[in-house]
Design a protein around this motif. Structure first.
Motif, short mmCIF file in Angstrom:
data_model
loop_
_atom_site.label_atom_id
_atom_site.label_comp_id
_atom_site.label_asym_id
_atom_site.label_seq_id
_atom_site.Cartn_x
_atom_site.Cartn_y
_atom_site.Cartn_z
N ALA A 1 5.35 -0.14 -7.50
CA ALA A 1 4.16 -0.71 -6.87
C ALA A 1 3.80 -2.05 -7.49
CB ALA A 1 3.00 0.26 -6.97
N LEU A 2 3.94 -2.16 -8.81
CA LEU A 2 3.62 -3.42 -9.48
C LEU A 2 4.55 -4.53 -9.02
CD1 LEU A 2 2.00 -4.96 -11.59
CD2 LEU A 2 3.63 -4.16 -13.33
N ARG A 3 5.83 -4.22 -8.88
CA ARG A 3 6.77 -5.25 -8.40
C ARG A 3 6.41 -5.70 -6.99
NH1 ARG A 3 10.68 -1.99 -10.90
NH2 ARG A 3 11.32 -1.08 -8.89
N ALA A 4 6.07 -4.74 -6.14
CA ALA A 4 5.70 -5.09 -4.76
C ALA A 4 4.43 -5.95 -4.74
CB ALA A 4 5.50 -3.83 -3.93
N GLY A 5 3.44 -5.58 -5.56
CA GLY A 5 2.21 -6.36 -5.62
C GLY A 5 2.45 -7.74 -6.18
N THR A 6 3.30 -7.84 -7.20
CA THR A 6 3.61 -9.15 -7.78
C THR A 6 4.32 -10.04 -6.78
OG1 THR A 6 3.77 -8.18 -10.00
CG2 THR A 6 4.84 -10.32 -9.65
N ASP A 7 5.26 -9.49 -6.04
CA ASP A 7 5.96 -10.27 -5.01
C ASP A 7 4.98 -10.81 -3.98
OD1 ASP A 7 8.37 -9.79 -6.25
OD2 ASP A 7 8.98 -8.18 -4.87
N LEU B 1 0.82 -1.21 0.00
CA LEU B 1 0.00 0.00 0.00
C LEU B 1 0.86 1.27 0.00
CD1 LEU B 1 -2.82 -1.03 2.51
CD2 LEU B 1 -3.02 -0.76 0.02
N THR B 2 1.98 1.23 0.72
CA THR B 2 2.87 2.39 0.74
C THR B 2 3.42 2.68 -0.64
OG1 THR B 2 3.47 2.07 3.07
CG2 THR B 2 5.03 3.30 1.71
N THR B 3 3.82 1.62 -1.36
CA THR B 3 4.32 1.84 -2.73
C THR B 3 3.21 2.38 -3.62
OG1 THR B 3 3.89 -0.44 -3.45
CG2 THR B 3 6.04 0.02 -2.48
N CYS B 4 1.99 1.89 -3.45
CA CYS B 4 0.87 2.40 -4.25
C CYS B 4 0.58 3.86 -3.95
CB CYS B 4 -0.39 1.57 -3.99
SG CYS B 4 -0.32 -0.12 -4.62
#
Length: 313
Positions: free
Chosen positions: A249-255, A238-241
């Motif tokens: 943000a996409l990398r964090a969500g994918t991970d 959420l912080t990256t978003c």
């Protein structure tokens, strides 16, 4: 929300303390631990006023600590406010600086005065992260080494080491800076919420620095609260978003999605809650200015080169 003040007959010595700093404590259903913290704060030479935000589910904590000489105000929100209880305490504080403690942490004698001196001397300084010592053995919290090794370049108008992270129960803020950026973000509630505040302070031009001469003591219970790893996972995405470019943000969500698919503990719940909060994150999205994004990328690269490192430093 109800508020209470300690009765006059229980106040500490009338000898002058340091008028510059308040300690804000958030607690939830741990009255014995809170009492130990209050006793330690009451013994400090700075004799700081202490504001306690009681997020407890029942009345036991209030009845246990009512009248304690350290407490100048006890706030009881209607429901559990999580980290947002710190926002509430800062609004009630009447000193220029506010130090944070949890119900299992407190400050070494002299550290609060030292923090106030540094904030006095450095008007752009918004937050000081302290060195945290854990347990009776005063072991180094692993975050100390992470913060001390921050790759961010030193800044001539700030003390210590510039960072973009800290431990929530071991920091001191300039009240105006904290309120200027809105404090802790309501979307995160609790768990790894410090990074977003560090981002927002830096984006607003405030300095965030690690200063190891300031020492906080953390005495977590042997069987503390568990099952919070999902909150940290959720709030990282959420912080990256909220603040980082969409590829980050996409990398964090994918991970997180891959971790959920692999059955990592807490990952599925974190993914579900992240998806539920994603529209609100997009609505409140405000990307970092280039200089702060550059600093965040430096930390990302440094953490990638050191497995187990923390990007929030």
């Amino acid at each position: 929300m109800s508020t209470e003040q300690a009765p006059g007959r229980t106040r500490r010595s009338t000898a002058p303390g340091d008028p510059r700093i308040t300690v804000a404590v958030i607690t939830r259903d741990r009255s014995a631990s809170l009492l130990r913290t209050l006793d330690a704060l009451a013994a400090l030479p700075e004799r700081p006023p202490v504001i306690v935000v009681d997020n407890s589910r029942h009345d036991t904590t209030r009845r246990t600590v009512s009248g304690h000489p350290a407490i100048t105000r006890l706030l009881r929100p209607v429901g559990n406010t999580g980290a947002l209880g710190r926002n509430l305490a800062v609004r009630y504080a009447r000193t220029p600086y506010v130090a944070f403690s949890d119900d299992d942490s407190w400050w070494d004698p002299g550290s609060l005065a030292r923090a106030a001196d540094l904030l006095d001397r450095h008007p752009r300084l918004g937050l000081l992260a302290a060195r945290t010592l854990v347990g009776e053995q005063a072991a180094e919290d692993p975050l100390n080494a992470v913060l001390a090794a921050s790759p961010l370049p030193t800044e001539p108008d700030l003390p210590g080491r510039p960072v973009l992270g800290f431990l929530g129960c071991a920091c001191v803020v300039r009240r105006t800076a904290f309120l200027d950026v809105g404090g802790y973000h309501p979307l995160l509630f609790f768990g790894g919420e410090e990074t977003l505040l560090a981002y927002d302070l830096s984006a607003a031009g405030w300095g965030v620095a690690y200063e190891p001469t300031l020492r906080a003591r953390h005495h977590p219970e042997a069987h503390g609260r568990s099952g919070r790893s999902f909150l940290v996972r959720r709030n990282h995405v959420l912080t990256t978003c909220l603040r980082r470019p969409w590829p980050v943000a996409l990398r964090a969500g994918t991970d997180l999605a891959l971790a959920a698919a692999a059955g990592h503990p807490g990952a599925r719940r974190a993914l579900k809650e992240t998806v539920a909060r994603f529209p609100a994150a997009v609505a409140r999205r405000r990307t970092l200015p280039p200089r702060v994004e550059h600093a965040a990328r430096l930390l990302d690269r440094d953490a990638a080169g050191h497995p187990g490192g923390d990007t929030a430093r």
